[in-house]
Design a protein around this motif. Sequence first.
Motif, PDB file in Angstrom:
ATOM      1  N   GLU A 143      17.657   2.788 -15.874  1.00 30.99           N
ATOM      2  CA  GLU A 143      17.150   2.278 -14.622  1.00 30.99           C
ATOM      3  C   GLU A 143      16.961   1.015 -13.972  1.00 30.99           C
ATOM      4  N   LYS A 144      16.701  -0.005 -14.817  1.00 33.30           N
ATOM      5  CA  LYS A 144      16.640  -1.391 -14.428  1.00 33.30           C
ATOM      6  C   LYS A 144      18.215  -1.919 -14.318  1.00 33.30           C
ATOM      7  N   ILE A 145      19.160  -1.448 -15.171  1.00 39.28           N
ATOM      8  CA  ILE A 145      20.283  -1.677 -15.011  1.00 39.28           C
ATOM      9  C   ILE A 145      21.202  -1.239 -13.934  1.00 39.28           C
ATOM     10  N   ALA A 146      20.864   0.029 -13.536  1.00 45.03           N
ATOM     11  CA  ALA A 146      21.340   0.555 -12.204  1.00 45.03           C
ATOM     12  C   ALA A 146      20.670  -0.257 -11.051  1.00 45.03           C
ATOM     13  N   ASP A 147      19.386  -0.631 -11.266  1.00 47.29           N
ATOM     14  CA  ASP A 147      18.993  -1.215 -10.031  1.00 47.29           C
ATOM     15  C   ASP A 147      19.526  -2.610  -9.867  1.00 47.29           C
ATOM     16  N   VAL A 148      19.891  -3.677 -11.062  1.00 43.88           N
ATOM     17  CA  VAL A 148      20.310  -4.692 -10.633  1.00 43.88           C
ATOM     18  C   VAL A 148      21.953  -4.670 -10.529  1.00 43.88           C
ATOM     19  N   ALA A 149      22.681  -3.576 -10.903  1.00 41.26           N
ATOM     20  CA  ALA A 149      24.062  -3.576 -10.572  1.00 41.26           C
ATOM     21  C   ALA A 149      24.213  -3.413  -9.258  1.00 41.26           C
ATOM     22  N   GLY A 150      23.371  -2.434  -8.389  1.00 40.16           N
ATOM     23  CA  GLY A 150      23.321  -2.448  -7.096  1.00 40.16           C
ATOM     24  C   GLY A 150      22.865  -3.541  -6.276  1.00 40.16           C
ATOM     25  N   ALA A 151      22.414  -4.387  -6.943  1.00 45.51           N
ATOM     26  CA  ALA A 151      21.693  -5.585  -6.192  1.00 45.51           C
ATOM     27  C   ALA A 151      22.639  -6.758  -6.022  1.00 45.51           C
ATOM     28  N   ARG A 152      23.699  -6.591  -6.611  1.00 44.81           N
ATOM     29  CA  ARG A 152      24.829  -7.893  -6.734  1.00 44.81           C
ATOM     30  C   ARG A 152      25.252  -8.397  -5.456  1.00 44.81           C
ATOM     31  N   VAL A 153      25.089  -9.438  -5.161  1.00 47.68           N
ATOM     32  CA  VAL A 153      25.530 -10.022  -3.893  1.00 47.68           C
ATOM     33  C   VAL A 153      27.214 -10.101  -3.927  1.00 47.68           C
ATOM     34  N   ASP A 154      27.761 -10.657  -5.033  1.00 45.72           N
ATOM     35  CA  ASP A 154      29.157 -10.559  -5.417  1.00 45.72           C
ATOM     36  C   ASP A 154      29.430  -9.569  -6.240  1.00 45.72           C
ATOM     37  N   PRO A 155      30.275  -8.697  -5.779  1.00 51.27           N
ATOM     38  CA  PRO A 155      30.841  -7.496  -6.391  1.00 51.27           C
ATOM     39  C   PRO A 155      31.600  -7.552  -7.710  1.00 51.27           C
ATOM     40  N   ASP A 156      31.908  -8.940  -7.808  1.00 44.43           N
ATOM     41  CA  ASP A 156      32.503  -9.375  -9.156  1.00 44.43           C
ATOM     42  C   ASP A 156      31.625  -9.754 -10.067  1.00 44.43           C
ATOM     43  N   PHE A 157      30.334 -10.073 -10.043  1.00 42.29           N
ATOM     44  CA  PHE A 157      29.251 -10.501 -10.752  1.00 42.29           C
ATOM     45  C   PHE A 157      29.349  -9.613 -11.747  1.00 42.29           C
ATOM     46  N   LEU A 158      29.249 -10.307 -13.096  1.00 41.71           N
ATOM     47  CA  LEU A 158      29.506  -9.507 -14.343  1.00 41.71           C
ATOM     48  C   LEU A 158      28.451  -9.053 -14.993  1.00 41.71           C
ATOM     49  N   LEU A 159      27.988  -7.840 -15.229  1.00 38.25           N
ATOM     50  CA  LEU A 159      26.738  -7.563 -15.853  1.00 38.25           C
ATOM     51  C   LEU A 159      26.855  -7.119 -17.125  1.00 38.25           C
ATOM     52  N   ILE A 160      26.099  -7.847 -18.043  1.00 36.17           N
ATOM     53  CA  ILE A 160      26.134  -7.543 -19.496  1.00 36.17           C
ATOM     54  C   ILE A 160      24.690  -6.939 -19.743  1.00 36.17           C
ATOM     55  N   ALA A 161      24.705  -5.607 -20.333  1.00 37.18           N
ATOM     56  CA  ALA A 161      23.707  -4.762 -20.649  1.00 37.18           C
ATOM     57  C   ALA A 161      23.563  -5.243 -22.158  1.00 37.18           C
ATOM     58  N   ARG A 162      22.303  -5.506 -22.915  1.00 38.89           N
ATOM     59  CA  ARG A 162      22.104  -5.970 -24.184  1.00 38.89           C
ATOM     60  C   ARG A 162      21.052  -4.997 -24.759  1.00 38.89           C
ATOM     61  N   THR A 163      21.349  -4.603 -25.939  1.00 36.34           N
ATOM     62  CA  THR A 163      20.198  -3.822 -26.476  1.00 36.34           C
ATOM     63  C   THR A 163      19.833  -4.533 -27.567  1.00 36.34           C
ATOM     64  N   GLU A 164      18.516  -4.634 -27.883  1.00 35.35           N
ATOM     65  CA  GLU A 164      17.873  -5.367 -29.203  1.00 35.35           C
ATOM     66  C   GLU A 164      17.412  -4.227 -30.276  1.00 35.35           C
ATOM     67  N   ALA A 165      18.042  -3.146 -30.163  1.00 34.91           N
ATOM     68  CA  ALA A 165      17.920  -1.715 -31.053  1.00 34.91           C
ATOM     69  C   ALA A 165      18.182  -2.298 -32.489  1.00 34.91           C
TER      70      ALA A 165
END
Length: 292
Positions: A143-165
């Motif tokens: 949900e956090k990833i979905a929220d931040v993906a939708g918050a990008r001002v620049d649509p090209d801004f690259l979002l890397i999700a990282r898991t520490e699993a």
Amino acid sequence: MTALKVGAAARLRHAVMTRSELPLALVGVHNPLVSRLAERAGFDGGWLSSLEMSAVHGLPDRNLLGFAEMLAAARSIAAASDLPLIVDADNGYGTNETAVRAVRELSGSGIAGACIEDSAFPKRNSFLGAGARDLEEPEEFAEKIADVAGARVDPDFLLIARTEALIAQEGMDSAIARATRYAEAGADMVLLHTRLKDASEAIEVARQWTSPTPLVTVPTAFPHLSLRALGRLGYSMAIYANQLLRATVWGVEQALASIRSGEGAEQLERRIIPMGALLEISEGFRTAERQP
Ligand code: SPV
Ligand code: MG
């Protein structure tokens, strides 16, 4: 300045999508000068590391460095060169709201992208201590990833999700399931962090990853794998996260010892770059001042 740096996100995204067999190589850049040097050396991007920036500020890497400090550093580093900069935004600094604010500010400031990890607040560095550590629940973090993906001002801004699993020893199945969920939630790339020195986890991650979302690696623990080898495994981006600050500390300690040895700076003078070279770099900064 902002207009130019909006281009940095587009350039980096394009480079990820069109890369050939070699992964993109990013390197930790802890100040504008280092970023300029990394650009000159031909790196594809810079990484604003939470570990490096915490250390530079005299702090441990435990969510003590605030977002305002990272944003200020990111802006000055991004302004100093055309090197696209990815900010290590830890766990988004707490809640979904703090993460959204971070991504909104970064993506509106000419930064090329951000990496957000599923460590519970407060995070601690992945190399610190062994074994169990707290992570956010997978759905909560998706949900956090979905929220931040939708918050990008620049649509090209690259979002890397990282898991520490894998760092948290949850096992490979959990790590793959988490990363898959984060990719579905809107991440552009995923990073399954591992610190196993034999690289067995990194190899297995790449073998099991079947989603089209590109894979990122931080090969600190397995430097024996070349960029080409990482590419052959299936990685699209390699982040050399802390080598330059470690090299800096090494160089500074040698210089300190040399001056303190009683010989003054004469011995040292033969091993460090000449004044002319430093002036050339600094004059280059002034003359290459960027305007939008
Ligand atoms: C960093 O550079 O701060 C990272 C990578 O997050 S690691 O130090 O391996 O956690
Ligand atoms: Mg970090």
